[in-house]
Design a protein around this motif. Structure first.
Motif, short mmCIF file in Angstrom:
data_model
loop_
_atom_site.label_atom_id
_atom_site.label_comp_id
_atom_site.label_asym_id
_atom_site.label_seq_id
_atom_site.Cartn_x
_atom_site.Cartn_y
_atom_site.Cartn_z
N ASP A 1 33.94 13.13 -26.54
CA ASP A 1 33.76 14.55 -26.26
C ASP A 1 32.33 14.78 -25.77
O ASP A 1 31.39 14.79 -26.55
CB ASP A 1 34.04 15.37 -27.51
CG ASP A 1 34.14 16.85 -27.23
OD1 ASP A 1 34.13 17.23 -26.04
OD2 ASP A 1 34.24 17.63 -28.19
N VAL A 2 32.19 14.95 -24.47
CA VAL A 2 30.88 15.00 -23.84
C VAL A 2 30.11 16.26 -24.25
O VAL A 2 28.89 16.23 -24.35
CB VAL A 2 31.05 14.92 -22.31
CG1 VAL A 2 29.73 15.09 -21.60
CG2 VAL A 2 31.69 13.61 -21.92
N CYS B 1 23.37 13.76 -26.17
CA CYS B 1 22.99 12.75 -25.19
C CYS B 1 24.15 12.20 -24.37
O CYS B 1 23.93 11.41 -23.45
CB CYS B 1 22.26 11.57 -25.84
SG CYS B 1 20.78 12.02 -26.72
N ALA B 2 25.39 12.57 -24.67
CA ALA B 2 26.53 12.00 -23.94
C ALA B 2 26.58 12.50 -22.51
O ALA B 2 26.81 11.73 -21.57
CB ALA B 2 27.83 12.31 -24.66
N ARG B 3 26.37 13.79 -22.32
CA ARG B 3 26.45 14.36 -20.97
C ARG B 3 25.41 13.75 -20.04
O ARG B 3 25.72 13.32 -18.93
CB ARG B 3 26.27 15.88 -21.04
CG ARG B 3 26.31 16.56 -19.71
CD ARG B 3 26.16 18.08 -19.88
NE ARG B 3 26.13 18.74 -18.61
CZ ARG B 3 25.03 19.05 -17.94
NH1 ARG B 3 23.85 18.74 -18.44
NH2 ARG B 3 25.08 19.64 -16.77
N GLU B 4 24.17 13.69 -20.51
CA GLU B 4 23.11 13.14 -19.68
C GLU B 4 23.32 11.66 -19.39
O GLU B 4 23.05 11.17 -18.29
CB GLU B 4 21.75 13.35 -20.34
CG GLU B 4 21.30 14.78 -20.39
CD GLU B 4 21.86 15.52 -21.60
OE1 GLU B 4 22.49 14.87 -22.46
OE2 GLU B 4 21.68 16.75 -21.68
N SER B 5 23.84 10.92 -20.39
CA SER B 5 24.08 9.50 -20.19
C SER B 5 25.14 9.27 -19.12
O SER B 5 24.98 8.39 -18.26
CB SER B 5 24.55 8.86 -21.49
OG SER B 5 23.55 8.94 -22.47
N VAL B 6 26.21 10.05 -19.15
CA VAL B 6 27.27 9.91 -18.15
C VAL B 6 26.74 10.28 -16.76
O VAL B 6 27.01 9.59 -15.78
CB VAL B 6 28.50 10.75 -18.54
CG1 VAL B 6 29.50 10.82 -17.40
CG2 VAL B 6 29.14 10.20 -19.79
N LEU B 7 25.98 11.37 -16.69
CA LEU B 7 25.46 11.79 -15.39
C LEU B 7 24.46 10.79 -14.81
O LEU B 7 24.54 10.44 -13.62
CB LEU B 7 24.81 13.17 -15.51
CG LEU B 7 25.76 14.33 -15.74
CD1 LEU B 7 24.98 15.62 -15.97
CD2 LEU B 7 26.71 14.49 -14.57
N TYR B 8 23.52 10.31 -15.62
CA TYR B 8 22.56 9.33 -15.13
C TYR B 8 23.23 8.00 -14.80
O TYR B 8 22.83 7.31 -13.86
CB TYR B 8 21.42 9.13 -16.13
CG TYR B 8 20.44 10.27 -16.16
CD1 TYR B 8 19.97 10.82 -14.99
CD2 TYR B 8 19.99 10.79 -17.36
CE1 TYR B 8 19.07 11.87 -15.01
CE2 TYR B 8 19.08 11.84 -17.39
CZ TYR B 8 18.63 12.37 -16.21
OH TYR B 8 17.75 13.41 -16.23
N GLY B 9 24.25 7.62 -15.57
CA GLY B 9 25.00 6.41 -15.27
C GLY B 9 25.72 6.52 -13.94
O GLY B 9 25.73 5.57 -13.15
N SER B 10 26.31 7.67 -13.67
CA SER B 10 27.00 7.88 -12.40
C SER B 10 26.02 7.84 -11.23
O SER B 10 26.30 7.24 -10.19
CB SER B 10 27.72 9.23 -12.41
OG SER B 10 28.66 9.27 -13.43
N LEU B 11 24.89 8.48 -11.40
CA LEU B 11 23.88 8.47 -10.35
C LEU B 11 23.35 7.05 -10.09
O LEU B 11 23.20 6.63 -8.94
CB LEU B 11 22.72 9.40 -10.71
CG LEU B 11 21.61 9.52 -9.68
CD1 LEU B 11 22.14 10.16 -8.41
CD2 LEU B 11 20.46 10.32 -10.25
N GLY B 12 23.11 6.31 -11.16
CA GLY B 12 22.65 4.93 -11.01
C GLY B 12 23.69 4.06 -10.33
O GLY B 12 23.36 3.21 -9.49
N ALA B 13 24.96 4.27 -10.67
CA ALA B 13 26.03 3.50 -10.04
C ALA B 13 26.13 3.82 -8.55
O ALA B 13 26.30 2.92 -7.72
CB ALA B 13 27.35 3.78 -10.73
N LEU B 14 26.02 5.08 -8.21
CA LEU B 14 26.09 5.48 -6.81
C LEU B 14 24.95 4.87 -6.00
O LEU B 14 25.17 4.29 -4.93
CB LEU B 14 26.07 7.00 -6.69
CG LEU B 14 26.12 7.57 -5.28
CD1 LEU B 14 27.49 7.32 -4.68
CD2 LEU B 14 25.80 9.04 -5.30
#
Length: 107
Positions: free
Chosen positions: A10-11, A16-29
């Motif tokens: 549940d983000v 810290c879950a929301r920011e982790s998912v967003l930064y992970g997506s940006l890093g992956a891109l």
């Protein structure tokens, strides 16, 4: 309305879950696109993107949780200090009263 990632994460309610998912997506891109532009290999670029997503997400997750734990410790210490200040203010246990009393005896 909450957003559940992978059906159980549940983000909205987990710190810290929301920011982790967003930064992970940006890093992956960034890493996947950068690897593709450098090598033009699609499958390897997807592998790099998934790996960088996992590394970035976990790295920021641990960094954020560590800072959150330190902030909670500082808040707990401050709360305890304020409670003691209110409790001992004006009594013989007040450290400021002892300091001012010793200054008076020096004068």
């Amino acid at each position: 309305q909450s957003f559940k990632l992978f059906g159980f994460l549940d983000v909205k309610n987990i710190p810290c879950a929301r920011e982790s998912v967003l930064y992970g997506s940006l890093g992956a891109l960034v890493m996947g696109l950068g690897h593709f532009l450098a090598t033009s290999r699609v499958k390897r670029s997807c592998d790099v993107a998934v790996g960088s997503y996992i590394c970035t997400m976990l790295g920021y997750w641990f960094y954020c949780r560590y800072n959150l734990a330190q902030q909670r410790i500082r808040q707990r210490m401050l709360k305890e200090g304020m409670k003691n200040r209110i409790l001992f203010e004006g009594s013989y246990l007040d450290p400021e009263k002892k300091q001012s009393g010793s200054e008076r005896s020096d004068s």
